[in-house]
Write an enzyme that holds these catalytic residues in place. Structure first.
Site, PDB file in Angstrom:
ATOM      1  CG  ASP A   1      -9.258  -0.072   4.948  1.00  0.00           C
ATOM      2  OD1 ASP A   1      -8.911  -0.235   3.755  1.00  0.00           O
ATOM      3  OD2 ASP A   1      -8.574  -0.448   5.914  1.00  0.00           O
TER       4      ASP A   1
ATOM      5  CD  GLN B   1      -2.933  -4.535   6.700  1.00  0.00           C
ATOM      6  OE1 GLN B   1      -2.957  -3.536   5.984  1.00  0.00           O
ATOM      7  NE2 GLN B   1      -3.473  -5.683   6.330  1.00  0.00           N
TER       8      GLN B   1
ATOM      9  CE  LYS C   1      -3.685  -2.477   2.329  1.00  0.00           C
ATOM     10  NZ  LYS C   1      -4.352  -2.855   3.586  1.00  0.00           N
TER      11      LYS C   1
END
Ligand code: NAP
Length: 288
Positions: free
Chosen positions: A121, A98, A54
């Protein structure tokens, strides 16, 4: 194979090329790039690989990446404080926590602390609520990626029968909401669904997100249907999806491969959400 291949690598590369221009325009207008903070707690090797990917893709399109690496014994209070700092930092436009977090930290609770305007997200309760209400907001990345793949394949969703196998908060539920918002007639299946193959065989668009290797067989698929395979399963022979690609591609009209289908879209959509969040914060443009 008679089905048309929907190539996620090509669609994701085109999206990243567009985003590179968007980032350059943002820098020209605001004197700084959009910023994405990745919060990694502990030293799980797979999580470190995902986060590294990412960060790399973020920098490749000209955005700034903020790596927040915390020790595995970080307390809930310390993580809360770190997320508050990131929420308040004007140079940080997107924040991802994460998952999985170490066992002593509640992943749902901690991700829920991310500011809704920085929730790239799209998984916080606030973002899920905005999606359910049809209000503007940041949408979860994998289902957004599927919508872009369907668009790239020219699939007309209005009035189409769409069947989603899987009802997770991460994918199945937001996928169903996005399809509904695009005027599809949506059925969501799960482990207790009766007559699953027959339900799937009604679908004009069949989306499998189960985590069971090659479960969807050719006789589950309506001839000419569009089949999107979200599953990632590691076999000794390599990565396979939830769809039996070889047989289903003889029946479907269009199909995504695994790897190279949905997978590449997820990070590309994370980058897109970060650009959207940065523009919304700086210019008041819509989030979806
Ligand atoms: P999940 O949380 O484990 O959910 C799996 C879903 O499948 C559940 O709703 C479950 O039903 C259902 N299911 C399980 N066995 C079934 C069966 N025999 N028949 C019908 N439904 C069944 O998984 P997820 O997070 O949604 O992920 C699903 C798959 O997509 C995984 O392979 C994952 O690796 C992959 N994935 C890929 C990406 C990407 O970027 N490409 C992103 C996210 C996920 P119940 O609810 O009844 O248990």
């Amino acid at each position: 194979m008679s089905a048309r291949l929907i190539d996620g690598k090509v669609v994701a590369a085109a999206l990243r090329a567009d985003l590179t221009k968007d980032v350059a325009a943002f820098v020209a207008a605001h004197g700084r790039p959009p910023g994405l903070a990745t919060v990694l707690v502990g030293d799980d090797p797979a999580s470190a690989v995902y986060v590294g990917s990412k960060q790399r893709q973020c920098e490749e399109i000209g955005m700034r990446s903020f790596a927040v690496n915390l020790p595995a014994d970080t307390s809930e209070l310390d993580l809360f404080r770190k997320l508050e700092d990131l929420n308040a930092d004007p140079e940080v436009n997107g924040i991802i926590v994460q998952l999985p977090l170490p066992d002593h930290l509640d992943g749902v609770k901690m991700t829920g602390l991310v500011d809704v305007g920085k929730d790239v997200d799209g998984l916080t309760p606030m973002s899920a609520g905005l999606l359910a209400l049809g209000r503007p907001g940041l949408r979860p990345c994998t289902p957004s990626g599927v919508m872009l793949l369907l668009e790239s394949a020219g699939v007309d969703l209005t009035g189409a029968e769409a069947v989603v196998i899987g009802r997770s908060n991460l994918f199945g539920k937001p996928m169903a909401q996005l399809l509904l918002a695009a005027n599809a007639t949506v059925t969501v299946c799960h482990s207790r669904t009766h007559e699953l193959p027959a339900v799937c065989a009604r679908a004009d668009v069949l989306i499998a997100a189960v985590g069971r290797a090659q479960m969807v067989a050719a006789d589950w698929v309506k001839p000419g249907a569009t089949v999107i395979d979200v599953g990632i399963n590691r076999l000794e022979s390599g990565l396979v999806g939830d769809v039996d690609f070889d047989s289903v591609s003889e029946v479907a009209g269009a199909i995504t491969p695994v790897p190279g289908g949905v997978g590449p879209m997820t990070i590309a959509c994370l980058l897109r959400n970060t650009v959207l969040a940065a523009r919304a914060a700086a210019e008041g443009t819509p989030l979806a």
